[in-house]
Design an enzyme around this catalytic site. Sequence first.
Site, PDB file in Angstrom:
ATOM      1  CG  ASP A   1      -2.039   0.983   1.150  1.00 19.63           C
ATOM      2  OD1 ASP A   1      -1.816   2.087   0.613  1.00 19.63           O
ATOM      3  OD2 ASP A   1      -3.151   0.669   1.603  1.00 19.63           O
TER       4      ASP A   1
ATOM      5  CG  ASP B   1       1.771   1.185  -8.843  1.00 22.37           C
ATOM      6  OD1 ASP B   1       1.932   1.303  -7.610  1.00 22.37           O
ATOM      7  OD2 ASP B   1       0.650   1.069  -9.370  1.00 22.37           O
TER       8      ASP B   1
END
Length: 252
Positions: A152, A188
């Site tokens: 996360d 990402d």
Amino acid sequence: MDPTDPAGAPPVPGELGAPDDVAHPKRIKTFVRRAGRTTTGQAKAFETLGPRFLQPYTGERLDLEATFGRTAPTVLEIGFGMGEATAHIANVKPDTDFLCCEVHEPGVGALLKRIGEQGQTNIRIVQHDAVDVLDHMLADDSLAGVHIFFPDPWHKKRHSKRRLIQPPLVRKLALHLKAGGYIHCATDWQPYARQMLEVLSAETLLANTATGADGYAAKPDYRPLTKFENRGIKLGHGVWDLVFTRRAAEAA
């Protein structure tokens, strides 16, 4: 940890994702409680494959050779989401054993289902917080590697301290690696990639394997492109891999 997982469950006070008026947790946990339904196929996988491939959290030291029924390098994976990458990597590295931590029940069920469909034997799943597994079930110098893919990112700046990759956990991971063992992270989210690079580079037990000036590694062949990642690449999003290895004792 897979970003494609639904995240609709309200956070539990004291856990990652708790509201801002709740005291910051005393330690960073390796998971967020997520909503999601277990499918019929996943439930059947729990029933038929769980007894063999689910490793209960006992709080006692785990005998890895007995657990996997052989002597082989062991890689710890923290947060495997729905298990797509995990199953792929276990297939391409059949001589390596994978101890995988995930608390999201549909994700655990999905990986069990993949194990059954692909006939894999080198995966075991602990449905528990990986920090407890490290502290109580795994010895120092016992792991050949650690995989943490797309944790996360906690996009908001005020939440950055809730990110998983922080100095205390990285130190703990490094101590559990054998000399030459590796930590492989991927994200990402570029601000998180920069934080990962900073934190991993600051750990004196680790050495960066990257050859480029930016400090990031080329994507290792064993890590597949997930559906989420492919969508992001088509939209022009970046993905950053970091691979650090445990130094020999005299070099640490």
